[in-house]
Design an enzyme around this catalytic site. Structure first.
Site: not given
Ligand SMILES: [Zn+2]
Length: 338
Positions: A7, A9, A71-72, A178, A194, A223, A284, A290
């Site tokens: 997972h 992106h 990018r989701a 997702h 999410y 997740h 992810e 981040r």
């Molecule tokens: Zn994701």
């Protein structure tokens, strides 16, 4: 052992991709703004620079391959119409293909689908086939709520979705459930929407016979499975009250969970509740969270370290989580270079 992160992106795509999207959205009101694809003619060096940080994290954290998708939050299926979603999906998927072609040992593609609220998911079949057959992708991200937080389309278990599932089964590729950006101000996208999406998908699967109809269909709930592992007793009990079969019989041949849970105790709960055969390593990155956790001095999304620290896992368990389960779910052994 090859450590596969299932997972990731492309959150680090070159900036003109954002500009393309802005113009595409502006063109909904003013067609003169319609962007041309020549805006997205990036050199190989520009493409390499765009994933330098992703490769650095792979090296530093000891992961080898990322199953990589657009990018989701950027999918934003609620914006525009099906034609806009198709154009946007094609350009995003083509860039994923460029990355995977430049770094075939580091990235494997998963596609975005051209979903649009109120439009039958049959419209996604062409792009799914193109990505799997022509671009060598191994799966797709499936948005259970293309309206972006208003849930205006039927549940994932409705026959509305069946033609797309028939194609997934025929191509033998899984879908990661997702959601995308939230258009509903009640739901923060990564913090609420999410996790809601993950939990909602799990409960929809629990109450349906979807996997009787599609015994080989494979879904990954990301997740960490949302709230499902934490509330496993509730879900087991609900299934029992509804005279449904036990969860393992009902779901666990078809539903998998990733490890995008950003603290050690959460991962430990996941590892102890959900059978090891149903857990796929993922982080992810670079994505939802981040920063660095001041209590550990490590990145929250450096999830490999939490699994490494779970000392009760056997070597075989670890091999399954880091490699074997992803190989099985995504059928990676059919890709020659992996
Ligand atoms: Zn994701």
């Amino acid at each position: 052992m090859t450590v596969i992160d299932c997972h990731g992106h492309y959150t680090t795509a070159p900036k003109p991709l954002d500009e393309y999207r802005k113009r595409q959205i502006a063109a909904l009101k003013d067609p003169a703004q319609t962007p041309g694809r020549d805006m997205l003619k990036f050199s190989d060096d520009e493409m390499r620079a765009s994933v330098a940080s992703q490769l650095k994290f792979q090296r530093e954290r000891g992961t080898d391959v990322t199953i990589f998708s657009p990018r989701a939050a950027g999918m934003s299926h609620h914006i525009g119409n099906a034609a806009v979603s198709l154009d946007w999906s094609q350009v995003c998927n083509d860039l994923i293909h460029r990355v995977c072609t430049l770094y075939p040992d580091n990235f494997i593609g998963v596609c975005q689908l051209p979903q649009s609220p109120g439009v039958r998911p049959d419209n996604c079949i062409g792009e799914l086939e193109r990505c799997v057959k022509d671009l060598g992708f191994v799966g797709c991200n499936l948005n259970p709520d293309p309206s972006g937080g208003y849930w205006t389309d039927p549940p994932l278990t409705d026959r509305w979705w069946y033609p797309l599932y028939e194609k997934l089964v025929e191509l033998d590729v899984p879908a990661m459930v997702h959601v995308s950006a939230s258009a509903n101000p009640n739901f923060h996208h990564t913090g609420a929407h999410y996790i809601n999406g993950d939990t909602t998908a799990f409960m929809q699967f629990l109450t349906s016979d979807l996997f009787k109809d599609f015994p080989t269909l494979r879904m990954i709930i990301p997740h960490g499975g949302g709230a499902a592992p934490y509330h496993w007793g509730r879900y087991r009990g609900l299934a029992q009250d509804m005279k449904r079969p036990p969860l393992d019989e009902l779901l666990l041949n078809n539903v998998y969970f990733d490890t995008c849970v950003y603290h050690k105790l959460g991962i430990e709960l996941l590892l102890k509740i959900v059978p090891i055969d149903n857990i796929l390593f993922a982080s992810e990155m670079v994505g939802a969270v981040r920063g660095i956790d001041p209590t550990t001095s490590h990145y929250y999304d450096d999830t490999k370290r939490y699994i490494d620290a779970a000392d009760w896992l056997s070597d075989n368990d670890r091999r399954k989580i880091f490699e074997g389960n992803s190989r099985k779910v995504y059928r990676l052994d059919r890709i020659s270079n992996q």
